[in-house]
Design a protein around this motif. Structure first.
Motif, mmCIF file in Angstrom:
data_model
loop_
_atom_site.group_PDB
_atom_site.id
_atom_site.type_symbol
_atom_site.label_atom_id
_atom_site.label_comp_id
_atom_site.label_asym_id
_atom_site.label_seq_id
_atom_site.Cartn_x
_atom_site.Cartn_y
_atom_site.Cartn_z
ATOM 1 N N ASP A 30 11.598 -22.436 5.031
ATOM 2 C CA ASP A 30 10.231 -22.917 5.202
ATOM 3 C C ASP A 30 9.210 -21.789 5.084
ATOM 4 O O ASP A 30 8.047 -22.033 4.768
ATOM 5 N N TYR A 31 9.620 -20.544 5.353
ATOM 6 C CA TYR A 31 8.719 -19.417 5.317
ATOM 7 C C TYR A 31 8.846 -18.645 4.009
ATOM 8 O O TYR A 31 8.473 -17.478 3.920
ATOM 9 N N SER A 32 9.396 -19.270 2.967
ATOM 10 C CA SER A 32 9.507 -18.711 1.622
ATOM 11 C C SER A 32 10.574 -17.638 1.548
ATOM 12 O O SER A 32 11.535 -17.780 0.808
ATOM 13 N N SER A 33 10.447 -16.533 2.271
ATOM 14 C CA SER A 33 11.488 -15.498 2.269
ATOM 15 C C SER A 33 11.355 -14.655 3.525
ATOM 16 O O SER A 33 10.280 -14.570 4.125
ATOM 17 N N ARG A 34 12.459 -14.037 3.924
ATOM 18 C CA ARG A 34 12.502 -13.271 5.163
ATOM 19 C C ARG A 34 11.445 -12.169 5.190
ATOM 20 O O ARG A 34 10.745 -11.974 6.182
ATOM 21 N N SER A 35 11.300 -11.425 4.121
ATOM 22 C CA SER A 35 10.253 -10.422 4.007
ATOM 23 C C SER A 35 9.538 -10.623 2.677
ATOM 24 O O SER A 35 10.101 -11.187 1.736
ATOM 25 N N ILE A 36 8.316 -10.190 2.605
ATOM 26 C CA ILE A 36 7.507 -10.387 1.404
ATOM 27 C C ILE A 36 7.845 -9.294 0.403
ATOM 28 O O ILE A 36 7.693 -8.106 0.695
ATOM 29 N N PRO A 37 8.315 -9.670 -0.790
ATOM 30 C CA PRO A 37 8.875 -8.657 -1.701
ATOM 31 C C PRO A 37 7.827 -7.744 -2.316
ATOM 32 O O PRO A 37 6.671 -8.126 -2.520
ATOM 33 N N GLN A 38 8.268 -6.533 -2.602
ATOM 34 C CA GLN A 38 7.491 -5.588 -3.391
ATOM 35 C C GLN A 38 7.798 -5.836 -4.870
ATOM 36 O O GLN A 38 8.955 -5.901 -5.257
ATOM 37 N N VAL A 39 6.751 -5.998 -5.687
ATOM 38 C CA VAL A 39 6.920 -6.383 -7.091
ATOM 39 C C VAL A 39 6.542 -5.215 -7.995
ATOM 40 O O VAL A 39 5.517 -4.560 -7.778
ATOM 41 N N GLN A 41 -4.249 5.534 0.135
ATOM 42 C CA GLN A 41 -3.309 6.379 -0.592
ATOM 43 C C GLN A 41 -1.888 6.202 -0.070
ATOM 44 O O GLN A 41 -0.922 6.184 -0.848
ATOM 45 N N GLU A 42 -1.741 6.055 1.247
ATOM 46 C CA GLU A 42 -0.405 5.840 1.811
ATOM 47 C C GLU A 42 0.169 4.497 1.367
ATOM 48 O O GLU A 42 1.375 4.399 1.081
ATOM 49 N N ILE A 43 -0.669 3.479 1.300
ATOM 50 C CA ILE A 43 -0.193 2.166 0.835
ATOM 51 C C ILE A 43 0.227 2.245 -0.625
ATOM 52 O O ILE A 43 1.287 1.747 -1.011
ATOM 53 N N GLU A 44 -0.598 2.899 -1.457
ATOM 54 C CA GLU A 44 -0.257 3.015 -2.873
ATOM 55 C C GLU A 44 1.023 3.817 -3.066
ATOM 56 O O GLU A 44 1.841 3.493 -3.938
ATOM 57 N N ALA A 45 1.206 4.873 -2.252
ATOM 58 C CA ALA A 45 2.423 5.683 -2.370
ATOM 59 C C ALA A 45 3.650 4.858 -2.017
ATOM 60 O O ALA A 45 4.709 4.977 -2.657
ATOM 61 N N ALA A 46 3.528 3.978 -1.004
ATOM 62 C CA ALA A 46 4.670 3.151 -0.600
ATOM 63 C C ALA A 46 5.010 2.114 -1.659
ATOM 64 O O ALA A 46 6.123 1.574 -1.661
ATOM 65 N N MET A 47 4.078 1.816 -2.565
ATOM 66 C CA MET A 47 4.299 0.781 -3.572
ATOM 67 C C MET A 47 4.740 1.351 -4.914
ATOM 68 O O MET A 47 4.951 0.589 -5.860
ATOM 69 N N GLN A 48 4.872 2.653 -5.026
ATOM 70 C CA GLN A 48 5.260 3.247 -6.301
ATOM 71 C C GLN A 48 6.711 2.930 -6.645
ATOM 72 O O GLN A 48 7.570 2.881 -5.759
ATOM 73 N N PRO A 49 7.007 2.712 -7.921
ATOM 74 C CA PRO A 49 8.412 2.532 -8.319
ATOM 75 C C PRO A 49 9.228 3.771 -7.946
ATOM 76 O O PRO A 49 8.791 4.904 -8.128
#
Length: 861
Positions: A541-550, A10-18
């Motif tokens: 080489d590592y694609s991006s500094r942080s992995i984006p939230q989509v 639930q905490e992960i899903e809450a962090a991913m909400q628009p």
């Protein structure tokens, strides 16, 4: 920062909400970015070839595939030079046969399929928002096996050992009787293991797409190109095993006189066609669908509007992939099949045009709705649509049985094939090269030269291949070495030869522009096309500094600040939290973060393993048995060594991947990406076995009496004994595995001797089962050289024997890890994955015994 805590779903899903705060909104610690860059730094000098980063491997892949494109193109020019005028004596007949065989083989096996995987390996990490794909060393191994084996295979042309039976290698022309040299063997062994390389790449792509997508990139938000590669990789898993099985059967016939395709001894040459085209026709769509995915990615950018019919295109991609497996006999309409089979395949050949047309109409609608930017990629895409639609129309024509009977094996088919393949793949590929070139060093290719390249290639292509339709309708056969002026084909062949030269000039101009670009200083990638997909976030080489939230299908359009946010480390996994290379693993459907995967670093082992693999296959071809087996041992040792290095990191460790979000490092069981990769590998294995089973059934159905005179089956008690031993051994292995799951670290350490004993006992039971199965057939008088039915039985026994050798290796590896104390409760990927393989070998042995013993009895009823 606080200490590790348990993060709930639930905490992960809450962090991913628009509308939620950015995942990593707190200030980043000093030195974090420098540490990340140091971990992912590409080695320089000769050490570059030890790199396993998929960005670097992808570039090597693309360059090597383009090299083979040029080499195959030169062979094509030689063909056109020979056919430009009647009664030409430019090239000797035998040499010409080698040239046209190598032209088709190199284009199909060493260019078309590898370039598809090469572009995917390069683009997918960035497009998915991942640091890298999950098996970088597997990608490196796949590339080096392809490059070393492919170059060695091509060099056979210079010593007169190139295959000369056509790129489809039909028996009996390629049997030992009519091709007594080793030319055909180089095709069978060389191409066979190159296909294994393609399957390794497909496994990497499937697992990468399903498990390493950026958080929030649900299946319905994936770029169309990603969807196309997922469909294609799954098609490779089911299509390529058929050609691997076919090459095994034909090589066994040539090497040991097992007569699978010799009609006089119960074999059937048409069996090869079934196996080859079950791979060969899906291969056309394996080549086309990635190109279609690239088109669906580029057109919205060119039109600066969203793609029309996203969901419909996804369904169309899946539909093409499924229907393509019903078309294998599309090339066998004159082979004498039954009326029902012919009508079914004819209908499927027409039906596949429907989902293909859906994509074309969606592209046209997107261009119509948007504001088109005129550019070189756009011109190539317009050329692609014209050429591919024309190729599709001729494809529908040859799906009509009476018409196909007239033009089969004429130059009409050659023209159709090139319109579909070059129009359907090469033109989109060139559009993609112009479009994505800024990812390499930030510079774009010349627009002025690009328009010349496109114009020359378009005019040259149509001038080269459209006249072939007419020559074919006039009766010019395929693979013809020369022809008389009285046939009336000279004018059309001269046009084709001039067109081929114009096409070559356009390709040469492109490479001249590429070499000019490489010499320019690198600059920052600034998304020059204003694209919406995430490969444009960074060129690191590592694609991006942080992995984006989509949150959408077009993240760069919907969030113009996304590039700045990820480079500031404000999204997921902003640094090297474990001190090594790592990426985020997400759930297959909803893309919820589940754990962090530590990726292996640069190593020479994949290159060493690939060189050993190539040496094994190629040296066997020239019967250098001892050096070949030395190469095989080197390959096995290198693979075991790299597995030992990357296997077994404890999963109990937790790291912080965002503010207030902690995730474990690694996973076990079905949550592990390696477990699913093993499942896919076993599906490939099972499909090869199914192809061998098909060969056994096909040969059996040709018999008046089964088993045939001179052959016999062992008593029914033997398969029951062998199957029982296999099942008992497998159950014993599974009981010990499940028992070890229930134990804590200290108890598991004490349990290790029991586990090792169980593994040894299970191995002895499996070996005893195989000995009983093989021994009973030998006692019954099994002679694979006598007739094809016995050879079909023997090949299934041999395939099971190969798996028994694999089990011995895996058991030794498992025991070694147990003795080394590297088989704990949180590092048990070895045990879980080997258990999968063990149970599969048990199932395969039981199915083979059932089929061998029951089919003849069923045929008696």
């Amino acid at each position: 920062m606080s200490g590790p805590i348990d993060t709930t779903r639930q905490e992960i899903e809450a962090a991913m909400q628009p509308g939620a705060p950015l995942p990593s909104s707190l200030p980043r610690p000093p030195g974090e970015l420098e540490k990340l860059r140091a971990v992912w730094e590409t080695p320089r000098g000769l050490r570059f070839f030890s790199s396993v980063n998929n960005v670097n491997i992808g570039l090597l892949y693309i360059c090597t595939a383009l090299l083979f494109f040029v080499l195959a193109g030169i062979l094509g020019l030689l063909i056109r030079a020979q056919l430009a005028v009647p009664d030409s004596e430019l090239i000797a007949a035998g040499t010409y046969n080698q040239i046209f065989t190598m032209h088709g083989t190199v284009m199909m096996f060493l260019f078309a399929i590898p370039i598809v995987e090469a572009i995917a390996v390069y683009l997918l990490p960035g497009m998915l928002g991942a640091r890298d794909l999950p098996f970088p060393r597997l990608s490196a191994y796949a590339y080096w096996a392809y490059a070393i084996g492919g170059l060695a295979f091509f060099c056979t042309l210079f010593v007169g050992l190139a295959p000369d039976g056509g790129w489809f290698m039909y028996p009996p022309l390629t049997s030992k009787e009519f091709s007594p040299g080793v030319n055909a063997d180089f095709w069978l062994l060389g191409i066979g293991f190159i296909e294994i390389s393609a399957i390794a790449g497909a496994i990497e792509i499937i697992i990468g797409i399903l498990f390493t997508r950026a958080p929030g990139m649900t299946l319905s938000r994936m770029p169309i190109y990603v969807w196309s590669m997922l469909v294609v990789a799954l098609m490779i898993v089911f299509a390529f095993p058929a050609i691997i099985a076919g090459t095994i059967l034909l090589e066994l016939e040539r090497a040991f006189d097992w007569p699978f395709f010799i009609a006089a001894r119960g074999g059937d040459p048409v069996l090869w066609q079934h196996l080859f085209w079950f791979f060969g026709h899906p291969e056309v769509y394996i080549i086309f669908l990635p190109a279609a995915g690239m088109v669906s990615t580029m057109i919205p950018t060119i039109a600066q509007t969203g793609l029309v019919g996203y969901r419909t295109i996804v369904v169309a991609l899946i539909g093409v992939g499924v229907l393509s497996f019903g078309l294998w006999a599309h090339h066998m309409f004159t082979a004498g099949l039954g009326a029902m089979e012919l009508n079914f395949v004819s209908a499927a050949s027409m039906a596949v045009a429907i989902p293909t047309a859906i994509q074309v109409f969606a592209w046209i609608a997107t261009l119509w709705r948007g504001k088109v930017r005129r550019s070189t990629p756009m011109y190539f895409l317009l050329g692609f649509m014209f050429i591919f639609v024309l190729g599709g129309l001729t494809g529908v024509m040859v799906a009509v049985l009476p018409f196909d009977w007239q033009v089969h094996d004429t130059y009409f088919i050659v023209a159709h094939l090139h319109y579909v393949l070059i129009g359907g793949m090469v033109f989109p590929m060139f559009a993609g090269l112009y479009y994505w070139m800024p990812l390499i060093n930030g510079n774009t290719l010349s627009e002025r030269l690009g328009k010349w390249v496109c114009g020359l290639m378009f005019v040259g292509f149509n001038l080269a291949f459209f006249p072939m339709h007419i020559a074919g309708l006039l009766g010019m056969p395929r693979r013809v070495y020369t022809y008389s002026a009285e046939m009336g084909w000279d004018f059309w062949n001269m046009l084709s030869s001039i067109g081929a030269l114009v096409l070559a000039v356009g390709v040469a101009l492109f490479f001249a522009d590429v070499f000019r670009l490489i010499g320019r200083p690198a600059r920052q990638n600034d998304n020059p096309w204003r694209a919406s997909t995430m490969e444009w976030l960074s060129s690191e080489d590592y694609s991006s500094r942080s992995i984006p939230q989509v949150h959408s299908r077009d993240p760069l359009w919907d969030n113009p600040d996304l590039s700045r946010e990820v480079e500031e480390g404000r999204h997921w996994l902003p640094g090297a939290t474990t001190g090594g290379r790592e990426t985020l693993i997400t759930s297959p459907v909803r893309a919820l973060p589940t754990h962090v995967q530590v990726l292996p670093g640069d190593s020479w082992l994949p290159l060493l393993a690939a060189a050993g693999t190539a040496a094994f296959f190629l040296l066997l071809t020239v019967e250098w048995v001892v050096p070949a087996f030395i190469g095989g041992i080197i390959a096995i040792a290198a693979i075991m060594r790299w597995l030992w290095q990357v296997d077994g990191r404890p999963v109990a460790e937790q790291v912080q991947v965002a503010d207030r979000i902690w995730l474990p490092v690694g996973a076990i069981g079905t949550a592990s990406h390696s477990w699913w990769a093993t499942v896919i590998m076993l599906i490939v294995d099972a499909t090869i076995f199914a192809a061998m089973m098909f060969a056994y059934i096909h040969i059996s159905m040709l018999l008046q009496v089964c088993p045939p005179p001179g052959a016999a089956l062992p008593a029914g008690s033997w398969p029951l004994l062998a199957g029982g031993q296999l099942v008992v051994g497998s159950l014993l292995f599974e009981i010990m595995r499940r028992r070890s799951l229930q134990l804590q670290a200290n108890a598991l350490h004490a349990f290790q001797p029991w586990l090792r004993t169980a593994v040894l006992a299970a191995l002895l039971l499996a070996c005893a089962a195989y000995a009983a199965d093989l021994g009973s057939h030998l006692l019954a008088g099994l002679d694979p050289t006598a007739q094809a039915w016995s050879a079909a039985v023997a090949v299934m026994l041999a395939w099971q024997g190969f798996h028994m050798a694999v089990l011995v290796l895996l058991a030794a590896y498992l025991l070694a890890r147990s003795w080394a104390g590297r088989l704990g409760p949180s590092s048990r990927g070895t045990l879980d994955n080997i258990a999968l393989i063990w149970h599969y070998v048990t199932l395969q042995g039981c199915v083979a015994a059932f089929a061998i013993h029951m089919l003849p009895r069923l045929m008696e009823l």
